[in-house]
Write an enzyme that holds these catalytic residues in place. Structure first.
Site, PDB file in Angstrom:
ATOM      1  N   ASP A  24      44.540   9.126   7.624  1.00  0.00           N
ATOM      2  CA  ASP A  24      45.160   9.705   8.816  1.00  0.00           C
ATOM      3  C   ASP A  24      46.068  10.848   8.353  1.00  0.00           C
ATOM      4  O   ASP A  24      47.085  10.618   7.698  1.00  0.00           O
ATOM      5  CB  ASP A  24      45.959   8.637   9.557  1.00  0.00           C
ATOM      6  CG  ASP A  24      46.519   9.140  10.883  1.00  0.00           C
ATOM      7  OD1 ASP A  24      46.701  10.358  11.036  1.00  0.00           O
ATOM      8  OD2 ASP A  24      46.808   8.300  11.761  1.00  0.00           O
ATOM      9  N   ARG A  63      28.605  15.371  27.971  1.00  0.00           N
ATOM     10  CA  ARG A  63      29.066  14.288  27.091  1.00  0.00           C
ATOM     11  C   ARG A  63      28.457  14.405  25.701  1.00  0.00           C
ATOM     12  O   ARG A  63      28.945  13.799  24.748  1.00  0.00           O
ATOM     13  CB  ARG A  63      28.740  12.921  27.702  1.00  0.00           C
ATOM     14  CG  ARG A  63      29.241  11.726  26.882  1.00  0.00           C
ATOM     15  CD  ARG A  63      29.273  10.444  27.698  1.00  0.00           C
ATOM     16  NE  ARG A  63      28.012  10.166  28.344  1.00  0.00           N
ATOM     17  CZ  ARG A  63      26.976   9.548  27.759  1.00  0.00           C
ATOM     18  NH1 ARG A  63      27.055   9.158  26.503  1.00  0.00           N
ATOM     19  NH2 ARG A  63      25.861   9.318  28.427  1.00  0.00           N
ATOM     20  N   TYR A  88      51.312   3.895  12.122  1.00  0.00           N
ATOM     21  CA  TYR A  88      51.323   3.901  13.579  1.00  0.00           C
ATOM     22  C   TYR A  88      50.963   2.529  14.120  1.00  0.00           C
ATOM     23  O   TYR A  88      49.906   1.975  13.812  1.00  0.00           O
ATOM     24  CB  TYR A  88      50.355   4.959  14.084  1.00  0.00           C
ATOM     25  CG  TYR A  88      50.369   5.151  15.587  1.00  0.00           C
ATOM     26  CD1 TYR A  88      51.563   5.215  16.293  1.00  0.00           C
ATOM     27  CD2 TYR A  88      49.184   5.270  16.292  1.00  0.00           C
ATOM     28  CE1 TYR A  88      51.581   5.396  17.665  1.00  0.00           C
ATOM     29  CE2 TYR A  88      49.182   5.457  17.672  1.00  0.00           C
ATOM     30  CZ  TYR A  88      50.382   5.516  18.344  1.00  0.00           C
ATOM     31  OH  TYR A  88      50.390   5.691  19.713  1.00  0.00           O
ATOM     32  N   LYS A 116      49.771  16.542  18.078  1.00  0.00           N
ATOM     33  CA  LYS A 116      51.045  16.798  17.424  1.00  0.00           C
ATOM     34  C   LYS A 116      51.167  18.264  16.999  1.00  0.00           C
ATOM     35  O   LYS A 116      51.081  19.159  17.829  1.00  0.00           O
ATOM     36  CB  LYS A 116      51.205  15.845  16.242  1.00  0.00           C
ATOM     37  CG  LYS A 116      50.867  14.383  16.545  1.00  0.00           C
ATOM     38  CD  LYS A 116      51.753  13.767  17.602  1.00  0.00           C
ATOM     39  CE  LYS A 116      51.620  12.262  17.687  1.00  0.00           C
ATOM     40  NZ  LYS A 116      50.323  11.760  18.149  1.00  0.00           N
TER      41      LYS A 116
END
Length: 367
Positions: A171, A50, A103, A196
Site C-alpha cells: 500500500d 463497466r 489502516y 489522498k
C-alpha cells in the site's frame, strides 16, 4: 520511470495527451455507458462503461508511469482496490499477513470477510512484518504505516517473499509514487488510494492497482469487471486533472511536514513526534534507503483528547477532518476511529500553506 526528470515534470508529462494538431491539450471526460459496436462483431476497444473507458485509460497510463509499472487499474476507492486484490490472491487455506498498525478498515475486511472463508489472517506490526511473513502466501504491507508512520524494509521483505514464493502487495498511499517506488524494490503489486495526495483537493474518492505481472493484473481486471467497483468517469477526470500538480503539491507538503516535525519535537506540549524524515526517528535509516521524500504526515502525541481539540480550536489554519493529503493542513485524532493509539494521538496532514505561516499557527495553537 524517466530518471531525467523531476517529480513535477514527471507529473505534468504523465497526464499529457498526444500532440495532435487541433486536439485539446487537456482532454475532456468521456461520460459514456455504451459505445458503438462493430457491425462485424469484432472486438472494439470500448463496448460498455463497466468494461473500459477512454478517460480511465488515460488516468491508468499516468498512474502506471508514475509507479514505474507496466499497467494500472483504477477503482472507485482505495479500499475497492485493496479488496479486489485480496479477493484474487487470498484463497481458502492461504495465510494472509496484514498490517496490525496500518489502516484499520483493511484489518476489518480481512477478519470479517476473508477469515470466515478459510483464510488464515495474521496481523503484524510493521516492525515485525518480515518475521510474520515467514509462512504467508500473501503479504500486504503498508509503509509508512498509517497512522503511526513506521517504515517497512521493503527490499528485505520482497526478497523474503520471493524466496518463499509469496506474493507481496504494498500500500503506497502515504508515500505516493513520488516518494517511494515499491515495484522497483521488489513488490509484486502496488495498491493505493488516489483520494489522498495524488488528487489532493479533498473532493474525490478513488483508488488504483499497479503492477508489471500480466497474469496478476489480468486477474484483478477480471475481478473489477465482475464485481463492478469501478471509478466514475468524472471522478477519473478529476484525479487526472489534479495529477499534473501532484509533484508541486507533494513537495510543499513534505517540506511543511519536515518543518512541523522539527518544531513539534521541541515543544513542551508535545509528548512525542513520529516522522521518517527526523534523523532520530526509529524508521529514519530504512526510510533513507527506500524513500525519495518522507511524506506529508506527522504523528504526534499530546496530553489527552481535549488537548487535540484545543489545538484545533485555537488554530486559524488547521482543519479537523479525517483522510489526508489535501491542500489544507488537517488534524485527525485517530482514537475516535478505533485505532490502537492513545487518546492524545493526532495525525497531522501537512497542506500547502506557506511554511512560516503554518509554524506560527501551530506555535499559537499550542501555546
Amino acid at each position: 520511470m524517466d530518471g531525467r526528470y523531476g517529480d513535477s515534470t514527471r507529473s505534468v508529462k504523465a497526464v499529457g495527451s498526444e500532440p495532435v494538431p487541433g486536439s485539446p491539450v487537456a482532454p475532456p471526460p468521456v461520460p459514456a455507458s455504451t459505445f458503438h459496436l462493430s457491425p462485424d462483431e469484432s472486438e472494439s476497444l470500448d463496448k460498455y462503461g463497466r468494461y473500459s473507458n477512454p478517460t480511465w485509460r488515460q488516468l491508468e497510463s499516468a498512474l502506471a508511469e508514475l509507479e514505474g509499472a507496466a499497467a494500472a487499474l483504477t477503482f472507485g476507492s482505495g479500499m475497492a482496490a485493496i479488496t479486489s486484490v485480496l479477493r484474487v490472491l487470498a484463497k481458502p487455506g492461504h495465510t494472509l499477513v496484514v498490517p496490525g498498525d496500518g489502516y484499520n478498515q483493511v484489518r476489518r475486511y480481512a477478519r470479517e470477510y476473508l477469515a470466515p472463508q478459510g483464510v488464515t489472517v495474521v496481523e503484524a506490526a510493521s516492525a515485525e512484518m518480515c518475521h510474520a511473513a515467514s509462512d504467508a502466501h500473501v503479504v500486504l504491507a503498508e509503509t509508512p504505516a498509517n497512522p503511526g508512520l513506521d517504515v517497512v524494509d521493503l527490499h528485505r521483505l520482497a526478497m523474503d517473499c520471493r524466496r518463499r514464493g509469496s506474493t507481496l502487495v504494498v500500500d503506497n498511499t502515504t508515500a505516493t509514487p513520488l516518494g517511494q517506488q515499491p515495484l522497483s524494490l521488489g513488490a509484486d503489486l502496488v495498491v493505493a488510494s488516489a483520494t489522498k495526495a495524488l488528487s489532493g483537493h479533498s473532493d474525490v474518492i478513488a483508488g488504483y492497482v499497479a503492477g508489471s505481472h500480466p497474469e496478476l493484473m489480468a486477474a484483478v481486471e477480471q475481478d473489477r469487471l465482475l464485481a463492478g467497483p469501478i471509478l466514475g468517469v468524472f471522478e477519473a477526470w478529476l484525479v487526472l486533472r489534479s495529477l499534473g500538480s501532484a509533484g508541486l503539491r507533494f513537495e510543499r507538503q513534505c517540506h511543511n511536514a519536515q518543518a512541523l516535525a522539527v518544531m513539534l519535537r521541541n515543544h513542551p506540549a508535545v509528548k512525542s513526534v513520529r516522522y521518517p524524515g527526523l534523523p532520530d526517528d526509529p524508521s529514519h535509516q530504512i526510510a533513507m534507503l527506500q524513500m525519495k521524500k518522507f511524506g506529508g504526515l506527522v504523528a504526534i502525541e499530546l496530553e489527552n483528547a481535549q488537548a487535540v481539540h484545543t489545538m484545533v480550536e485555537r488554530s486559524a489554519l488547521l482543519v479537523a477532518s479525517t483522510s489526508f493529503g489535501g491542500i489544507h493542513t488537517s488534524v485527525d485524532r485517530r482514537a475516535r476511529w478505533g485505532d490502537p493509539v492513545g487518546d492524545g494521538f493526532a495525525r497531522i496532514s501537512a497542506g500547502i500553506e506557506d511554511t512560516d505561516d503554518l509554524i506560527a499557527d501551530f506555535e499559537h495553537a499550542l501555546a
